[in-house]
Design a protein around this motif. Structure first.
Motif, mmCIF file in Angstrom:
data_model
loop_
_atom_site.group_PDB
_atom_site.id
_atom_site.type_symbol
_atom_site.label_atom_id
_atom_site.label_comp_id
_atom_site.label_asym_id
_atom_site.label_seq_id
_atom_site.Cartn_x
_atom_site.Cartn_y
_atom_site.Cartn_z
ATOM 1 N N LEU A 170 41.286 26.049 40.116
ATOM 2 C CA LEU A 170 40.311 26.573 39.268
ATOM 3 C C LEU A 170 40.684 26.231 37.748
ATOM 4 N N HIS A 171 39.795 25.251 37.209
ATOM 5 C CA HIS A 171 40.071 24.848 35.724
ATOM 6 C C HIS A 171 40.178 25.777 34.586
ATOM 7 N N ASN A 172 39.660 26.818 34.926
ATOM 8 C CA ASN A 172 39.570 28.156 33.814
ATOM 9 C C ASN A 172 40.684 29.019 33.902
ATOM 10 N N VAL A 173 41.650 28.813 34.804
ATOM 11 C CA VAL A 173 42.917 29.578 34.973
ATOM 12 C C VAL A 173 43.781 28.969 34.477
ATOM 13 N N ASN A 174 44.593 29.193 33.392
ATOM 14 C CA ASN A 174 45.764 28.792 32.609
ATOM 15 C C ASN A 174 46.764 29.656 32.413
ATOM 16 N N SER A 175 46.589 30.770 32.460
ATOM 17 C CA SER A 175 47.741 31.892 32.040
ATOM 18 C C SER A 175 47.385 33.150 33.215
ATOM 19 N N PHE A 176 48.293 34.134 32.978
ATOM 20 C CA PHE A 176 48.051 35.428 33.563
ATOM 21 C C PHE A 176 47.142 36.230 32.838
ATOM 22 N N LYS A 177 46.747 35.838 31.673
ATOM 23 C CA LYS A 177 45.704 36.594 30.879
ATOM 24 C C LYS A 177 44.207 36.367 31.654
ATOM 25 N N ASP A 178 44.117 35.296 32.101
ATOM 26 C CA ASP A 178 42.887 34.728 32.801
ATOM 27 C C ASP A 178 42.923 35.464 34.382
ATOM 28 N N VAL A 179 44.007 35.570 34.859
ATOM 29 C CA VAL A 179 43.987 36.407 36.071
ATOM 30 C C VAL A 179 43.648 37.979 35.735
ATOM 31 N N ALA A 180 44.280 38.542 34.773
ATOM 32 C CA ALA A 180 44.071 40.006 34.221
ATOM 33 C C ALA A 180 42.379 40.044 33.969
ATOM 34 N N ALA A 181 41.828 38.979 33.421
ATOM 35 C CA ALA A 181 40.453 39.155 33.217
ATOM 36 C C ALA A 181 39.591 39.373 34.794
ATOM 37 N N MET A 182 40.190 38.785 35.791
ATOM 38 C CA MET A 182 39.549 39.113 37.229
ATOM 39 C C MET A 182 39.927 40.468 37.382
ATOM 40 N N LEU A 183 41.292 40.905 37.443
ATOM 41 C CA LEU A 183 41.690 42.035 38.018
ATOM 42 C C LEU A 183 40.583 43.207 37.253
ATOM 43 N N ARG A 184 40.398 42.872 35.716
ATOM 44 C CA ARG A 184 39.693 44.192 35.154
ATOM 45 C C ARG A 184 38.310 44.286 35.712
ATOM 46 N N ALA A 185 37.791 43.206 36.175
ATOM 47 C CA ALA A 185 36.404 43.078 36.810
ATOM 48 C C ALA A 185 36.294 43.648 38.123
ATOM 49 N N MET A 186 37.558 43.498 39.024
ATOM 50 C CA MET A 186 37.684 43.787 40.397
ATOM 51 C C MET A 186 37.790 45.292 40.686
ATOM 52 N N ARG A 187 38.604 46.049 39.515
ATOM 53 C CA ARG A 187 39.105 47.223 39.596
ATOM 54 C C ARG A 187 37.688 48.313 39.782
ATOM 55 N N SER A 188 36.684 47.614 39.417
ATOM 56 C CA SER A 188 35.547 48.806 39.495
ATOM 57 C C SER A 188 35.086 48.776 40.880
ATOM 58 N N ASP A 189 35.288 47.591 41.639
ATOM 59 C CA ASP A 189 34.756 47.809 43.112
ATOM 60 C C ASP A 189 35.593 48.701 43.867
ATOM 61 N N VAL A 190 37.036 48.709 43.600
ATOM 62 C CA VAL A 190 37.961 49.464 44.179
ATOM 63 C C VAL A 190 37.423 51.060 43.747
ATOM 64 N N ALA A 191 37.231 51.236 42.503
ATOM 65 C CA ALA A 191 36.748 52.493 42.194
ATOM 66 C C ALA A 191 35.525 53.129 42.910
ATOM 67 N N TRP A 192 34.467 52.042 43.317
ATOM 68 C CA TRP A 192 33.286 52.435 43.846
ATOM 69 C C TRP A 192 33.862 52.717 45.540
ATOM 70 N N ILE A 193 34.654 51.906 45.961
ATOM 71 C CA ILE A 193 35.348 52.114 47.294
ATOM 72 C C ILE A 193 35.940 53.634 47.414
ATOM 73 N N ALA A 194 36.739 53.992 46.457
ATOM 74 C CA ALA A 194 37.354 55.285 46.444
ATOM 75 C C ALA A 194 36.122 56.364 46.410
ATOM 76 N N THR A 195 35.251 56.383 45.522
ATOM 77 C CA THR A 195 34.117 57.273 45.676
ATOM 78 C C THR A 195 33.362 57.350 46.997
ATOM 79 N N GLY A 196 33.116 56.154 47.573
ATOM 80 C CA GLY A 196 32.359 56.209 48.817
ATOM 81 C C GLY A 196 33.060 56.535 50.047
ATOM 82 N N ILE A 197 34.657 56.434 50.004
ATOM 83 C CA ILE A 197 35.581 57.296 51.188
ATOM 84 C C ILE A 197 35.301 58.751 50.768
ATOM 85 N N GLN A 198 35.208 59.027 49.552
ATOM 86 C CA GLN A 198 35.004 60.602 49.199
ATOM 87 C C GLN A 198 33.713 61.031 49.896
ATOM 88 N N ALA A 199 32.722 60.343 49.713
ATOM 89 C CA ALA A 199 31.391 60.422 50.400
ATOM 90 C C ALA A 199 31.523 60.748 51.754
#
Length: 414
Positions: free
Chosen positions: A255-284
């Motif tokens: 993946l040519h745009n991943v050249n440091s852990f900062k690039d990985v952190a950008a992915m995690l920043r976006a993906m944590r919102s999905d997990v928050a939605w999962i945690a909310t759905g589990i509550q429902a």
């Protein structure tokens, strides 16, 4: 429609309505609600009858995979336009994508985790990490699931400390075809790896010490997968321990745009919102199961739901769920406007998971002894919540991300 079926439908519709106390679903368009209703109908009719059995067996109901894919949920044509290829469509709105995760999780956490492994984690890896040319080649296949992948970051000895501790290595060898990378190491807790086509593996470049990412053929020489047994949460989700021994990957699959852990952190920043939605759905899901149980269950000659202490617990559960839903909706709106901050996604993941833990415990409590059986559904949500509480950043790690933003001082150990 028979009387029993009609009554069941009415009860289910009421549960959905009560769980969404402030009618957050009204933020969706008519077409978005129609797509989600299609998903809800499928989950109620096809998935729910299988969940207790497969959870107890520790197996994923593979017969649900293709029908779920065929529902065209990732970028539904009626929401994104008739583009010839998935990548040419206008992306579905973030609020729709959030409610899609919510619907899956309110039925089962493993189903939600399985779907977001592709629609969230792997897609984000391609969207953030791939070059424009790579995205044009791969993204349509990600959207239609003809290229299935998983996000392979966590290691046997490195989870919360993965930024500095990542030990899987990548060594470059020059050749006339553009070069080849040789990967060695191990990954753990990788959900869905056994049925993926490729593994998005993150490894440290031995030359510069920076983290790079590679799409590794699951069946490549040197790749070994072992199912993780003995889990007490997300039992249906098939998590793998992956060993990489001298695995050769062409430069074209980096993946040519991943050249440091900062690039990985950008992915995690976006993906944590999905997990928050999962945690909310589990509550429902837990709240709905508990409310259904106390409405039907009789004790001391009265429905359980008529007792003051039970009603207080139901009110707390609903408060937790409603607060969580408000939090993830606002985060999603921020991200849709282009605002992505580590502390925002960390706050949502931390708080929804904390509230989820209390909500599922209260749901188990009001169901009494039957709350530890799979027949009530409460036990499944109660157990699965523990996995969601930990993955995509533990409570403590997310709290430190928020604390760093609040104080300007990092409390992470080095």
């Amino acid at each position: 429609m028979g009387t029993d079926t009609a009554r069941e439908t009415t009860v289910q519709e009421r549960l959905y309505s009560v769980a969404d106390w402030y009618d957050a679903e009204s933020l969706l368009t008519t077409d978005e609600r129609r797509v989600l209703a299609r998903l809800r109908d499928f989950l109620d009719a096809e998935a729910k009858p299988l969940l207790a059995e497969y959870w107890e067996r520790g197996e994923f109901p593979e017969q649900l995979a293709r029908p779920l894919i065929d529902l065209d949920l990732m970028e539904p044509a009626e929401l994104t336009g008739p583009g010839a290829e998935g990548a040419e469509r206008t992306p579905a709105r973030g609020i729709y994508q959030g409610f899609r995760v919510f619907e899956l999780a309110r039925t089962d956490a493993s189903l939600a985790t399985w779907y977001t492994a592709q629609a969230g984690l792997f897609r984000t890896a391609i969207r953030v990490g791939a070059s424009a040319e790579q995205q044009a080649r791969w993204m349509p296949r990600v959207i239609d699931f003809s290229l299935k992948g998983v996000f392979s970051l966590t290691e046997p000895e490195h989870g919360s400390d993965i930024a500095g501790g990542l030990s899987t290595t990548a060594r470059f060898e020059a050749d006339p075809d553009g070069g080849t990378w040789v990967l060695d190491g191990a990954k753990r807790w990788i959900g869905g790896a056994s049925t993926a086509d490729v593994l998005a593996v993150f490894a440290r470049d031995t030359a510069d010490g920076q983290v790079k990412a590679f799409l590794v053929d699951r069946q490549a020489a040197g790749v070994s997968l072992e199912k993780i047994h003995g889990k007490t949460a997300l039992r249906m989700m098939q998590n793998a321990h992956i060993t990489l021994t001298g695995v050769r990957v062409p430069e074209s699959m980096r993946l040519h745009n991943v050249n440091s852990f900062k690039d990985v952190a950008a992915m995690l920043r976006a993906m944590r919102s999905d997990v928050a939605w999962i945690a909310t759905g589990i509550q429902a899901g837990a709240f709905e199961a508990a409310l259904s149980y106390v409405t039907e269950r009789q004790q001391f000659g009265r429905p359980l739901g008529s007792f003051q202490l039970v009603q207080e617990k139901l009110a707390r559960m609903l408060g937790n769920l409603t607060a969580s839903l408000s939090l993830v909706i606002r985060l999603t709106e921020q991200q849709a406007s282009g605002t992505y901050r580590d502390q925002d996604s960390a706050l949502a993941k931390m708080q929804t998971s904390l509230l989820m833990r209390e909500t599922v415990a209260l749901a188990r409590e009001v169901a009494g002894g039957n709350g530890i059986t799979l027949a009530t559904d409460v036990a499944r949500f109660h157990a699965d919540a523990e996995a969601v509480y930990s993955y995509e950043g533990t409570h403590d790690i997310n709290a430190l991300i928020i604390g760093r933003a609040l104080t300007g001082n990092s409390a992470f150990t080095r």
